[in-house]
Design a protein around this motif. Sequence first.
Motif, mmCIF file in Angstrom:
data_model
loop_
_atom_site.group_PDB
_atom_site.id
_atom_site.type_symbol
_atom_site.label_atom_id
_atom_site.label_comp_id
_atom_site.label_asym_id
_atom_site.label_seq_id
_atom_site.Cartn_x
_atom_site.Cartn_y
_atom_site.Cartn_z
ATOM 1 N N GLY A 92 20.355 44.462 -28.180
ATOM 2 C CA GLY A 92 19.395 43.722 -28.982
ATOM 3 C C GLY A 92 20.015 42.593 -29.768
ATOM 4 N N GLU A 122 18.564 46.850 -24.066
ATOM 5 C CA GLU A 122 18.118 47.614 -25.233
ATOM 6 C C GLU A 122 16.695 47.246 -25.634
ATOM 7 O OE1 GLU A 122 19.538 47.762 -29.855
ATOM 8 O OE2 GLU A 122 21.093 47.824 -28.320
ATOM 9 N N ARG A 123 16.363 45.968 -25.547
ATOM 10 C CA ARG A 123 15.026 45.485 -25.900
ATOM 11 C C ARG A 123 14.540 44.554 -24.789
ATOM 12 N NH1 ARG A 123 16.231 42.683 -31.372
ATOM 13 N NH2 ARG A 123 14.097 41.932 -31.085
ATOM 14 N N SER A 181 11.642 43.590 -23.897
ATOM 15 C CA SER A 181 10.601 42.647 -24.300
ATOM 16 C C SER A 181 11.205 41.426 -24.989
ATOM 17 C CB SER A 181 9.598 43.331 -25.229
ATOM 18 O OG SER A 181 10.246 43.818 -26.392
ATOM 19 N N CYS A 182 12.309 41.619 -25.715
ATOM 20 C CA CYS A 182 12.955 40.490 -26.394
ATOM 21 C C CYS A 182 13.453 39.472 -25.383
ATOM 22 C CB CYS A 182 14.100 41.009 -27.258
ATOM 23 S SG CYS A 182 15.091 39.703 -28.039
#
Length: 682
Positions: free
Chosen positions: A539, A569-570, A572-573
Amino acid sequence: MPACVVSLALAALALGVLPMAWPLSLMGLLALALPVLMAPRPTPGPEPALPPGPGLLQRLVLLLALALLLLWGLLHRPQPGPRDPSRLIPPGQETLALRLRGRLLADPQPSGSGEGCRALLQLNHGRSELQFNPCPRLQQGWSLEAEGSLGRPRPAPHPLLAGPAERLARQGAWSLLRVERWRLLERPATPMADLRRRMAAALLAVGGPEAGGVLAALVLGSAVVPVPLAVREAFRVAGLSHALAASGFHLTVLLGAVMALARHGPRPLRWGLALGAMLLFLLLAGPQPSVVRAVLMGAMAFLVQESGRRNRPLGVLLLACLGMVLVAPAWLLDVGFQLSVAACAGLMLTARPLEERLGAWLPRWVAAGVAVPLAASLWTLPLQLLHFGALPVYAVPANLLIEPLLTPLTLGAMAMAVAAVLAPPLVGLLALPLLPLTRLFLWLAQLFAGLPLAQWQLGKMLPLLVLLFSLGLLPWLLPLQSGVQAWRRPGALLLALAFALHLALLGGDQLLLVHEGRRDLLVARHGGRGALVSRSADGLSCGRARQLALGLGLQRFDWILLLDGVAAERPSCWREISPTVLAPGDGSPPLAVGQRLASPGLAVTALAADSQALLLRCGRLAWALLPDRQALWSWRRLPPQPVRGLWLGFRPRQAERRALPRLDPSRLWISAAGSASGWQQS
């Protein structure tokens, strides 16, 4: 005589040779600024005489004072003292086991990584940040003894990124202690901190984290209240950040309400209520630079008005800023202070002429509503380009729509905060009409933040280009005078030159490597677009990539290649900053030999089937990317390929270095895990 005092004292300040120069400068400036600060009493009669303006000598000395103070502020940036905790760490050593005793300057706040919390500790000599994991229940003002590992905060790996060293330096701290054990020494009374907590807790309880956080920020400022990050981001993108920051507007609303109640009262009552309101505002919002500036200006304007003389707002602003910079030069470098001063100058110098111009085409009330946010936006435009590289496109219409809501919401939030202390049952009653207004306020901010191209990412402009841009913009912002109008054509040329140079820099071919710990980000730029190769999929890497895109003027990356074998880890980011994300750790098929991920002018090609050896092309640049030794061995078995540069994600041995192609040292980039953070660019 005052001119001589100011000139000599400020010259001494700029050179740092006269410790007591600032009191002399302040006295001289006060004597000089009196003609600028206030005009004489109006002459009775049908046509009052115009007040004489300041003489040429006074104007020149004031300009000299401002220039020298700017220089002095830059030369006197905060530095660690001789007994600061950071001085205890031996050269060449990263950490030191140490025990510190001091007083907490604020309640512990969640750390940026999301694990544990941090708080600033005031020592007898200097400050240090405490890092706790897990987070203890401590409060501002408590004294404690903390033991752990003392180290220096890491600087930002790139000027476009935020780093703990820069963040702490702005707060006067140059060390951090990772706390292993701590002991509470004293729990003294902290009435103002308790009052802030009580007010914020009551508003958060009745309105929830979003609506309640906005109401609390209208009273205490977002620097004191934990407003959700998504709400802060929406207000920032919509150009409404000033609504949540304690500033002159909130003080004006408070003073207006107080003076309306005491308008017909005796003079001691008016003085007591006005000065008490300003002192309470300062205590609740804290001594932030923008708050101190607002309180000083409010106090001087009130005193001038009560003396029966006409107020000159620009003189008040000038004197307040000069006094602040003399006492605390570090405030000059505070972004909030710079934006606050620029917006105030815009309202004083440009809003009224702009309103008159707009009134020729628009209804009077529309012209008045548009002129205020437009003037503030134009005066803060150079600072937006310098510090953020992004402009809120819909700031003027957003401010025009929320303006009718902001005053009643601010007064209502202040009334709720007072009721939380004096009559708690009234908080729920006051919330009945205020919560729907607050939710409408929030909805409008989120609506404008969600519009297409709500944030125009131009990229951070170089300081020299910002200076050219400011000089070109200034003749268009000043009142309509013949002497100023003559400079508008050269100003337009300077504006065009600054933007042309900035766009040329953004549109060139460039490869940028940012190394931080075990993370490596390689950004390729061509024709105003960009692509990214990241060694890590966590992230923090995504957050860093988002900051780089914003600073480089990229709306989104054309594509992103993640070399991490672990799932993102993310996810969507990463998808938010690029429509195409190839992440083998998430199950995406890796690039086969000869396959490439490409957009016009930008491409990355897989060179081997048994490693992550890659060839990155950025316009005319060709760079070999070898993240590990396996990639190096694979690349050496391939037929020789012409490359302009080489990146190694590990530290090569002597034999491996001798086998590398002969390249200019500036084109051989090595970023081994554990090496010092930094950046390189083509």
